[in-house]
Design an enzyme around this catalytic site. Structure first.
Site, PDB file in Angstrom:
ATOM      1  N   GLU A  63     -13.849  -1.088   6.841  1.00  0.00           N
ATOM      2  CA  GLU A  63     -13.822   0.262   6.265  1.00  0.00           C
ATOM      3  C   GLU A  63     -15.144   0.471   5.535  1.00  0.00           C
ATOM      4  OE1 GLU A  63     -10.111   1.657   4.415  1.00  0.00           O
ATOM      5  OE2 GLU A  63     -11.293   2.135   2.639  1.00  0.00           O
TER       6      GLU A  63
ATOM      7  N   ARG B 134       1.359   6.955  -6.708  1.00  0.00           N
ATOM      8  CA  ARG B 134       0.230   7.881  -6.887  1.00  0.00           C
ATOM      9  C   ARG B 134       0.687   9.315  -6.668  1.00  0.00           C
ATOM     10  NH1 ARG B 134      -5.141   7.190  -3.223  1.00  0.00           N
ATOM     11  NH2 ARG B 134      -3.546   7.050  -1.595  1.00  0.00           N
TER      12      ARG B 134
ATOM     13  N   TYR C   6       0.839  -1.210   0.000  1.00  0.00           N
ATOM     14  CA  TYR C   6       0.000   0.000   0.000  1.00  0.00           C
ATOM     15  C   TYR C   6       0.874   1.260   0.000  1.00  0.00           C
ATOM     16  CZ  TYR C   6      -3.038   3.729   1.702  1.00  0.00           C
ATOM     17  OH  TYR C   6      -3.695   4.921   1.864  1.00  0.00           O
TER      18      TYR C   6
HETATM   19  C1  3EB Z   1      -7.468   5.875   6.139  1.00  0.00           C
HETATM   20  O1  3EB Z   1      -8.325   6.615   6.618  1.00  0.00           O
HETATM   21  C2  3EB Z   1      -7.918   4.507   5.695  1.00  0.00           C
HETATM   22  O2  3EB Z   1      -5.230   5.633   0.011  1.00  0.00           O
HETATM   23  O3  3EB Z   1      -6.877   6.295  -1.259  1.00  0.00           O
HETATM   24  C3  3EB Z   1      -9.139   5.298   3.073  1.00  0.00           C
HETATM   25  C4  3EB Z   1      -9.554   5.929   1.896  1.00  0.00           C
HETATM   26  C5  3EB Z   1      -7.858   4.836   3.170  1.00  0.00           C
HETATM   27  C6  3EB Z   1      -8.664   6.101   0.833  1.00  0.00           C
HETATM   28  C7  3EB Z   1      -6.433   5.859  -0.183  1.00  0.00           C
HETATM   29  C8  3EB Z   1      -6.970   5.003   2.096  1.00  0.00           C
HETATM   30  C9  3EB Z   1      -7.376   5.637   0.939  1.00  0.00           C
HETATM   31  O4  3EB Z   1      -6.271   6.193   6.025  1.00  0.00           O
HETATM   32  C10 3EB Z   1      -7.371   4.114   4.390  1.00  0.00           C
END
Ligand code: 3EB
Length: 311
Positions: free
Chosen positions: A299, A126, A119
């Site tokens: 999530e 990105r 990740y």
């Molecule tokens: C967070 O709040 C959980 O990397 O695009 C949530 C939504 C999360 C989008 C992204 C990651 C992403 O960090 C993870």
């Protein structure tokens, strides 16, 4: 011109978009309806459909098909950068400058290679593409989710528009683009939610939302407590979105549609029950998937469409 999103599997006139995960579960199949003809195309490796106001795109890229452009760069980092560079080139070619909402799906999201969690590799690529395209990497950034699948290509679906979104942040959470480096060398590039404006409408996209307060995961190992904390975060984002919204009445969780990603199949029934009690009759789809931090068990992402009354 109206935009509608239904969790059905029936295609109607207008746009149909099969989510990259639709083969995993029909509830991941998201279909967007528009009431004007669409133009379709394939460029930059992206399948897209558009009308005058918005563009829906989807791209899949196999990590083995991308050559890392620098020493030490992992194939996933290179693929992530390439996907977003193509996306931004397409938006420029199509004169559809504003990225609204992105759905990112990657294999083995918590796996580690090249000394870094996958990740975090994705975040490096990105971020680099946003910089390369002279895009904002904090503040004016799209709503998003980044979800782990068992295997398969990097799959990115996105909605873009001719009008900019109003980004929404969550006062209970540090903006993700400000996360400290303990979560990886580059922070994730997304906003907690975005208000988007197809003609005559206001659409609220809430990004993947989890049991994070400030920047820290809370309630590790406790899926019920994580569900409750997630809903507290959703309530707070919705309140913030309503403060910034043009439409009335205010957005409310009970009027939105929700999708929960659940890490352990054995938790799905518990998550379903816990969220149902908090979200009422709002449509809720629960699906098995990996989450981008290994201590997160659930999530939730949500969306709502309001019509704007003519001035
Ligand atoms: C967070 O709040 C959980 O990397 O695009 C949530 C939504 C999360 C989008 C992204 C990651 C992403 O960090 C993870």
């Amino acid at each position: 011109m109206t935009l509608q999103n239904t969790p059905t599997q029936t295609a109607r006139d207008g746009g149909r978009h099969d989510s990259p995960l639709s083969h995993v579960s029909p509830s991941l199949n998201s279909i967007w309806h528009v009431d004007r003809p669409l133009q379709r195309g394939h460029s930059e490796g992206i399948h897209w459909q558009r009308n005058a106001d918005m563009l829906l795109g989807m791209i899949e890229l196999q990590e083995t098909d991308v050559l890392p452009t620098a020493a030490g760069m992992s194939p996933l980092q290179a693929a992530s950068q390439s996907v977003y560079e193509r996306l931004f080139r397409l938006l420029r070619q199509q004169d559809m400058p504003h990225l609204w909402r992105v759905w990112n799906y990657l294999g083995d999201i918590n796996g580690e290679s090249h000394g870094l969690e996958r990740y975090r590799q994705f975040n490096l690529g990105r971020y680099a593409a946003f910089v390369q395209a002279h895009r904002d990497t904090g503040g004016q950034v799209p709503a998003a989710c980044a979800i782990g699948v068992q295997h398969g290509p990097l799959s990115v679906a996105f909605l873009a528009g001719s009008m900019p979104v109003v980004p929404v942040e969550n006062p209970r959470q540090l903006s993700a683009w400000r996360y400290p480096t303990q979560y990886g060398p580059r922070a994730p590039t997304f906003s907690r939610a975005a208000l988007a404006y197809p003609p005559g409408q206001e659409v609220l996209f809430i990004s993947g939302t989890a049991s994070i307060v400030g920047h820290e995961t809370v309630h590790p190992g406790d899926v019920v407590a994580q569900c409750r904390e997630t809903v507290r975060n959703l309530e707070c984002v919705v309140q913030e979105a309503s403060r910034l919204a043009r439409s009335a009445p205010a957005f409310a969780l009970g009027d939105m549609s929700h999708r929960a990603y659940v890490r352990h199949a054995s938790d799905i029934a518990t998550v379903q029950r816990t969220l149902k009690a908090l979200l009422g009759d709002a449509p809720l789809a629960c699906v098995r998937a990996d989450i981008c931090r290994s201590d997160l068990l659930v999530e939730v992402e949500s969306q709502a469409l309001h019509s704007l009354s003519p001035p």
